[in-house]
Motif scaffolding. Structure first.
Motif, short mmCIF file in Angstrom:
data_model
loop_
_atom_site.label_atom_id
_atom_site.label_comp_id
_atom_site.label_asym_id
_atom_site.label_seq_id
_atom_site.Cartn_x
_atom_site.Cartn_y
_atom_site.Cartn_z
N UNK A 147 0.86 -1.19 0.00
CA UNK A 147 0.00 0.00 0.00
C UNK A 147 0.89 1.23 0.00
N UNK A 148 0.41 2.32 -0.61
CA UNK A 148 1.20 3.55 -0.62
C UNK A 148 1.21 4.12 0.80
N UNK A 149 2.37 4.13 1.43
CA UNK A 149 2.46 4.47 2.85
C UNK A 149 2.11 5.92 3.14
N UNK A 150 2.24 6.77 2.13
CA UNK A 150 1.99 8.20 2.38
C UNK A 150 0.52 8.57 2.20
N UNK A 205 0.12 2.14 7.95
CA UNK A 205 0.84 1.63 9.12
C UNK A 205 -0.08 1.47 10.33
#
Ligand SMILES: Nc1ncnc2c1ncn2[C@@H]1O[C@H](COP(=O)(O)OP(=O)(O)O)[C@@H](O)[C@H]1O
Ligand SMILES: [Mg+2]
Lengths: 243, 257
Positions: free
Chosen positions: A91-94, A138
């Motif tokens: 997944x795109x962490x940002x 996260x």
């Protein structure tokens, strides 16, 4: 029956290590194909070649009969049609859960923010993650991440989804929630290629099971045939270990 | 005339307060603009240096990229391998003697500090880009994003967040190291301190004031940067939405780890 994906004489080496040796393979519309095989046998590399995350050294991958490397396809459009779900979720962490599912729709398909959001919500509801749209990756458990990753792939309205060991990085109690989402998907007529060690899933959901051994596909057929009546000693040995 | 150390400090502040203040302003201006321009320059250099061509790309494209990357490599090597005080003199006097260009001091100062900072930033940002898990890029490509879209939407936001401490550090270094630009007579803080010291030969007192001002600047800036970093992380918690007909069911979950 139309082949959505057809792989002919596919070869791929890393340095002198030949990982895929003359792989043949087809996937038909709406079918679920499970790819099984020992670790290192080239399963991931096969999926990655189909998705052009790796460039094959030889052979061809056809999508609706068209060579995906012929230049007729723009790569982004092909990627939008053929999605991928990774073992490590990626997944795109940002971005929040919702934005993860909107990014591709807006940038690749050119949908408006509103349309992308509605569509994203539809699939997040389907995977049971609609409550978590404001969370960052996260902040989620592995099973939740993988369900969002599936929603992200679905939001592109793909024809084919490639799954590379989608439950292998999960704690045992979370495997079920992801498999049940995939089982629901299989009923919707999506074409799925699933690399998995979940033999129960393969037996129940797959139309076809493919055994990959050291860079070649050595057995293929209906789940009962491949899983219950293995022909080669290598497959017998493999099944004895995983079942 | 004052007789004690602090007497002289007070006297100098009284006489040259506005001089010190203007010097401080100039120092801050050079450091801020230099850091921002250096960051943008470094970003550009880092992106070019991290392009990986599609194996199907033509030989010409490949050669062009190789040459560009080599030139940028030399730029980084040269500007990280020489002191800024030398860079300032070479550029300032070189432009004057070879090209007959007399740069305004302020322009020269910002020019020098920007390309100097750019060389460091390029390496910091490249490190930040490399440190982002390859899976992020692969996931972006797998839904059809181009290399550029992936950079802008996925990789750079994460890379820049991760290197914020190093970027802040460059800013603090620039506040201090802009003092060397006094060699080309830029009227920054140190230069003004030198002027204030000269009139009464009170070097210790004048440079003591300069030192205290630098310390205040770096102390404050460091605290502000830390605050910004925390802001960038967003809220520690998120709201789990309740069922649509019962919005009071919302509750909040704390971040793990
Ligand atoms: N990028 C790579 N570079 C070098 N070797 C690789 C790379 N990717 C995979 N391999 C090697 O190719 C073989 C097959 O890998 P993989 O396709 O991941 O197998 P599987 O998914 O079946 O476990 C392994 O021996 C692995 O080490
Ligand atoms: Mg694998």
């Amino acid at each position: 029956m139309e082949h959505v994906i057809e792989v002919n004489h596919l070869r791929k080496s890393f340095g002198s290590h030949e990982v895929l040796k003359d792989v043949h393979f087809t996937a038909d519309k709406g079918e679920v194909t499970c790819i099984i095989g020992a670790s290192g046998s080239g399963k991931s590399t096969l999926l990655r070649c189909i998705n052009l995350l790796e460039i094959p050294d030889g052979g061809e991958v056809l999508f609706h009969g068209e060579n995906i490397q012929s230049g007729k396809f723009s790569l982004p459009q092909y990627h939008a049609r053929v999605g991928m779900v990774f073992q490590q979720f990626n997944l795109f962490n940002n971005l929040t859960v919702l934005k993860n599912c909107m990014l591709g729709q807006m940038k690749v398909l050119g949908r408006s923010a509103q349309e992308s959001e509605q569509n994203a919500m539809r699939f997040l509801e389907k995977v049971g993650m609609a409550q978590y749209i404001h969370a960052k990756p996260k902040q989620l458990s592995g099973g939740q991440k993988q369900r969002v990753a599936i929603a992200r792939a679905l939001a592109m309205d793909p024809e084919v989804l490639l799954f590379d060991e989608p439950t292998s990085a999960l704690d045992p109690e979370m495997v079920g929630e992801v498999l049940s989402v995939m089982q629901d998907l299989a009923r919707t007529g999506l074409t799925m290629l699933v690399v998995t060690h979940e033999m129960g899933f393969a037996r129940e959901v797959a139309h076809d099971v493919v055994f990959m051994d050291d860079g070649v596909i050595t057995e293929r057929g209906a789940p009962e045939q491949v899983l219950l009546h293995p022909q080669t000693p290598r497959l017998k040995e493999f099944l004895a270990k995983v079942l | 005339m004052p007789t004690t150390f602090f007497g002289w400090v007070g006297y100098l502040l009284d006489q040259y307060g506005s001089l010190f203040l203007r010097g401080t302003g100039t120092t801050l201006l050079i450091a801020i603009v230099g850091t921002i321009l250096g960051f943008l320059l470094g970003l550009l250099v880092a992106i070019v240096r991290s392009i990986e061509l599609d194996p199907r790309a033509s030989g010409f494209k490949r050669a062009l990229l190789k040459v560009a990357q080599a030139i940028l490599g030399v730029y980084i090597e040269v500007f990280r391998g020489t002191p800024m005080i030398v860079q300032a003199t070479v550029i300032f006097y070189g432009a004057q003697q070879v090209f007959n260009i007399r740069m305004p001091q302020m322009f020269a100062a910002i020019f020098v500090i920007s390309i100097n900072t750019g060389a460091y930033m390029a390496e910091i940002i490249r490190g930040g880009i490399i440190s982002i898990d390859k899976g992020q890029t692969e996931a972006a490509h797998s839904i059809g994003l181009t290399h550029w879209q992936t950079m802008v939407s996925v990789v750079l936001p994460q890379a820049i967040r991760n290197i914020m401490p190093s970027i802040g550090n460059e800013f603090v270094i620039n506040i201090k190291d802009s003092s060397v630009l006094n060699v080309i007579s830029v009227t920054e803080l140190f230069f003004q301190g030198k002027s204030a010291a000269g009139t009464y030969y009170r070097y210790f007192e004048a440079y003591f004031i300069v030192a205290v001002i630098y310390l205040c600047l770096t102390f404050t800036v460091t605290r502000i940067l830390r605050f910004i970093e925390r802001k960038m992380d967003g809220p520690d918690s998120y709201t789990v939405l309740g069922s649509t007909n019962d919005s009071h069911a919302n509750f909040t979950v704390r971040k793990e780890g």
